[in-house]
Scaffold this active site. Structure first.
Site, short mmCIF file in Angstrom:
data_model
loop_
_atom_site.label_atom_id
_atom_site.label_comp_id
_atom_site.label_asym_id
_atom_site.label_seq_id
_atom_site.Cartn_x
_atom_site.Cartn_y
_atom_site.Cartn_z
N LYS A 159 0.87 -1.18 0.00
CA LYS A 159 0.00 0.00 0.00
C LYS A 159 0.91 1.23 0.00
CE LYS A 159 -3.45 2.12 3.07
NZ LYS A 159 -4.52 2.37 2.13
N THR B 26 -2.55 6.79 0.31
CA THR B 26 -3.76 6.83 1.12
C THR B 26 -4.58 8.02 0.63
OG1 THR B 26 -4.69 6.88 3.37
CG2 THR B 26 -2.70 8.19 2.99
N GLU C 43 -3.41 1.00 -3.54
CA GLU C 43 -4.04 0.76 -2.24
C GLU C 43 -4.13 -0.74 -1.92
OE1 GLU C 43 -5.44 2.56 0.23
OE2 GLU C 43 -6.09 4.49 -0.55
C1 LIG Z 1 -9.29 8.82 10.85
C2 LIG Z 1 -9.20 8.40 9.41
O1 LIG Z 1 -9.84 8.95 8.53
N1 LIG Z 1 -8.38 7.38 9.13
C3 LIG Z 1 -8.14 6.76 7.94
C4 LIG Z 1 -8.60 7.21 6.72
C5 LIG Z 1 -8.28 6.47 5.61
N2 LIG Z 1 -7.55 5.35 5.75
C6 LIG Z 1 -7.21 4.53 4.59
C7 LIG Z 1 -8.32 3.68 4.10
C8 LIG Z 1 -7.95 3.51 2.64
O2 LIG Z 1 -6.93 2.59 2.47
C9 LIG Z 1 -7.39 4.82 2.29
C10 LIG Z 1 -8.38 5.69 1.61
O3 LIG Z 1 -9.16 6.43 2.46
O4 LIG Z 1 -6.86 5.36 3.50
C11 LIG Z 1 -7.10 4.93 6.96
O5 LIG Z 1 -6.41 3.90 7.08
N3 LIG Z 1 -7.40 5.64 8.04
#
Ligand SMILES: CC(=O)Nc1ccn([C@H]2C[C@H](O)[C@@H](CO)O2)c(=O)n1
Length: 107
Positions: A20, A23, A73
């Site tokens: 990954k 994000t 991702e």
């Molecule tokens: C608090 C918060 O928002 N935490 C997050 C947000 C996104 N992610 C990850 C989930 C996906 O893989 C990507 C896309 O949003 O980012 C996360 O781990 N924690």
């Protein structure tokens, strides 16, 4: 100064294995700068697990997400869109944060 970012714990192993490498976040996490090193911990319990270096921060609309984003991702495109809709319901203005896991002194 080191800044922090959290990830849901279900993504920890993919980040550590470098499967990954992006994000996708909302505007509240779009302030990171290329070259900045972030301290990464798990959202649920705050446990630190690595450092990452930010490579780029790029705006993207939900509908503009591609198979390339999904591959970065380690998901399918439909899985990625569903994850984003679950985390950010109704939000279209998103930001792709590309990163790599730090080695050496930041490992
Ligand atoms: C608090 C918060 O928002 N935490 C997050 C947000 C996104 N992610 C990850 C989930 C996906 O893989 C990507 C896309 O949003 O980012 C996360 O781990 N924690």
């Amino acid at each position: 100064m080191l800044h922090d970012i959290t990830f849901f714990s279900r993504f920890e192993q993919d980040i550590l294995a470098e499967r990954k490498t992006i994000t996708i976040r909302d505007a509240s996490e779009s302030h990171f700068q290329p070259g900045e090193v972030l301290r990464v911990s798990r959202y649920e319990d705050g446990v630190f697990f690595c450092f990452i270096e930010v490579l780029s921060v790029t705006p993207v609309a939900l509908d503009a997400l591609t198979e390339t984003h999904a591959r970065q991702e380690n998901m399918t495109l439909s899985e990625l869109k569903q994850v984003i809709k679950d985390i950010y319901p109704g939000l279209d203005e998103l930001f792709v944060i590309a990163f790599h896991k730090c080695r050496g002194e930041f490992q």
